[in-house]
Write an enzyme that holds these catalytic residues in place. Structure first.
Site, PDB file in Angstrom:
ATOM      1  CG  ASP A  68      -2.276   0.590   0.978  1.00 56.97           C
ATOM      2  OD1 ASP A  68      -2.324   1.820   0.790  1.00 56.97           O
ATOM      3  OD2 ASP A  68      -3.295  -0.128   0.984  1.00 56.97           O
ATOM      4  CG  HIS A 106      -5.496   3.460   1.490  1.00 55.13           C
ATOM      5  ND1 HIS A 106      -5.153   2.169   1.169  1.00 55.13           N
ATOM      6  CD2 HIS A 106      -6.813   3.583   1.201  1.00 55.13           C
ATOM      7  CE1 HIS A 106      -6.218   1.535   0.709  1.00 55.13           C
ATOM      8  NE2 HIS A 106      -7.236   2.369   0.711  1.00 55.13           N
ATOM      9  CB  VAL A 123      -8.617   1.200  15.081  1.00 57.40           C
ATOM     10  CG1 VAL A 123      -9.166   0.039  14.268  1.00 57.40           C
ATOM     11  CG2 VAL A 123      -9.283   2.508  14.677  1.00 57.40           C
ATOM     12  CG  ASN A 199     -14.730   1.233  -3.203  1.00 55.60           C
ATOM     13  OD1 ASN A 199     -14.976   0.089  -2.860  1.00 55.60           O
ATOM     14  ND2 ASN A 199     -13.814   1.969  -2.623  1.00 55.60           N
ATOM     15  CB  VAL A 214      -6.032 -12.656  -6.601  1.00 57.31           C
ATOM     16  CG1 VAL A 214      -6.319 -11.460  -5.696  1.00 57.31           C
ATOM     17  CG2 VAL A 214      -4.582 -12.633  -7.051  1.00 57.31           C
ATOM     18  CB  SER A 263      -9.805  -0.143   1.053  1.00 54.60           C
ATOM     19  OG  SER A 263      -9.008   0.228  -0.033  1.00 54.60           O
TER      20      SER A 263
END
Length: 415
Positions: A68, A106, A123, A199, A214, A263
């Protein structure tokens, strides 16, 4: 692969990047209050019976590579959990440099969803004791896919059992062989690759989600139904929570924002794999994936082009002992796909609405809403109604929506 043109970049990011940044921010003065507040926002942890599962497994001993934008290991929830990693991006500090920089956060938020400790009222990840290996690949629109190919090989060579790629886009015919080679290399090393579906709420096949083997992941909303923004297709393998997901705000890492996107759904699926694998360290990646597919929650045909084999339900494996690991040497997804080759045709174009920063009311593909508006899990170890209602009420009571224009290539909406 050479960098994409500006027009191609716009098409690629419009296809799989987040639509409009629809986020809600909150800041709590006292850490103790924030801890209570944060858990109420992590509705999916209760829905997935996380507290009960963590008595059985926590992800300990499993390394998850996050390919990422980088991972900021200085945030409280990730301290002591992030390996040095590697930077393959052509931007910023230059290839090969190891750092903690993550300018848009991200990658950091994916790491939090997977393995956040919850420290300082922050979190908590679905696999809180997993280890994160950050692999900085940058933006494929500028760097091409080369950094990602290198990143996959680096990740498995450095102990990653799970690879999380919460991004994607268009790949041309010339890159097909490279994709197949990179994914095959990971499989031969025993690793699993999870990738975001996209999205735009349309039927599309983007890379790397469309590469055979995948694990392409779609998103569920707070009711356990297919999120209207979640892309779909016959290659979809699994679905996971992807609405009202807390993370560090893009413009201020000391604040928390609510995100939505495939994501985060991908990160939850990756964390689920780590959680199951830590309970069964002698299993192969094929066996972990097989039980995930066998125990996934669904209502309707299997596989479905909207949720694949269903919503991830690790509680079925860890608490109920369900799922047959089966043959350790056979990849169940490749077997189900018939060992086919990925399509080299371009994905469907994003809708005009998705390119012009739509409001929450007009996201998704309206023509398929009736079919997509179905529960992805049953109430047996999936998304119990009481948890969903209680969590949704708590979230609605505290969140104010802020619409920010702009489209990004990441498969989640950002602050």
């Amino acid at each position: 692969m050479s960098p994409l043109t500006r027009a191609a970049r716009n098409r690629a990011v419009g296809l799989l990047g987040a639509m409009a940044a629809v986020v809600a921010t909150w800041t709590v003065a006292a850490p103790a209050a924030q801890a209570d507040d944060m858990r109420s926002r992590q509705w999916y942890l209760d829905a997935m019976k996380a507290d009960e599962m963590w008595k059985v497994a926590t992800g300990k001993g499993i390394t998850v590579a996050v390919l990422d934008s980088g991972v900021d290991s200085t945030v409280s929830e990730l301290r002591g959990k992030v390996l040095p990693g590697r930077n393959f991006s052509d931007a910023g500090e230059g290839p090969g440099r190891v750092d903690n920089k993550d300018r848009d956060r991200h990658g950091t938020n994916m790491a939090l969803a997977i393995a956040g400790s919850g420290a300082a009222g922050g979190v908590k990840g679905i696999a809180p004791d997993a280890t994160i290996l950050p692999v900085k690949t940058g933006d494929f629109a500028f760097n091409g896919w080369g950094p990602t190919f290198k990143g996959i090989r680096y990740a498995v060579d450095n102990g990653a059992r799970v690879i999380n790629i919460s991004s994607g886009g268009v790949a041309d015919e010339a890159s097909t062989a490279d994709w197949l080679a990179a994914v095959d290399y990971a499989h031969k090393k025993g690793a699993l690759i999870f990738a975001a579906a996209g999205n735009d709420g349309i039927e599309s096949r983007s890379y790397p989600a469309a590469v055979p083997g995948v694990v392409a992941v779609g998103a569920l909303d707070t009711k356990g139904k297919v999120a209207k923004f979640s892309d779909y297709g016959s290659h979809l393998a699994l679905a996971a929570p992807g609405m009202e997901m807390p993370g560090r705000c893009t413009d201020n890492k000391n604040k928390y924002c609510a995100f939505k996107g495939t994501s985060h759904a991908t990160a939850i699926a990756s964390g689920t794999a780590a959680l199951i694998w830590s309970a069964h360290p002698d299993w192969t990646g094929n066996q972990v994936l097989r039980v995930m597919m066998e125990t996934a929650g669904h209502n309707g045909p299997v596989p479905s082009k909207y949720i694949g084999y269903g919503s991830v339900r690790p509680a079925q494996v860890l608490l109920e002992g369900k799922g047959n690991p089966g043959d350790p040497n056979v990849n169940p997804l490749l077997a189900a796909q018939g060992g086919g080759q990925p399509t080299t045709s371009k994905p469907s174009e994003p809708s005009k609405a998705s390119q012009t920063s739509p409001s929450p009311e007009n996201t998704g593909a309206s023509g398929s809403d009736q079919v997509k508006d179905q529960a992805a899990g049953s109430d047996e170890g999936g998304f119990p109604l009481w948890a969903i209602v209680a969590s949704a009420v708590a979230v609605v009571a505290v969140i104010g929506l802020v619409v920010a224009a702009g489209v990004r290539r990441r498969a989640s909406t950002d602050a």
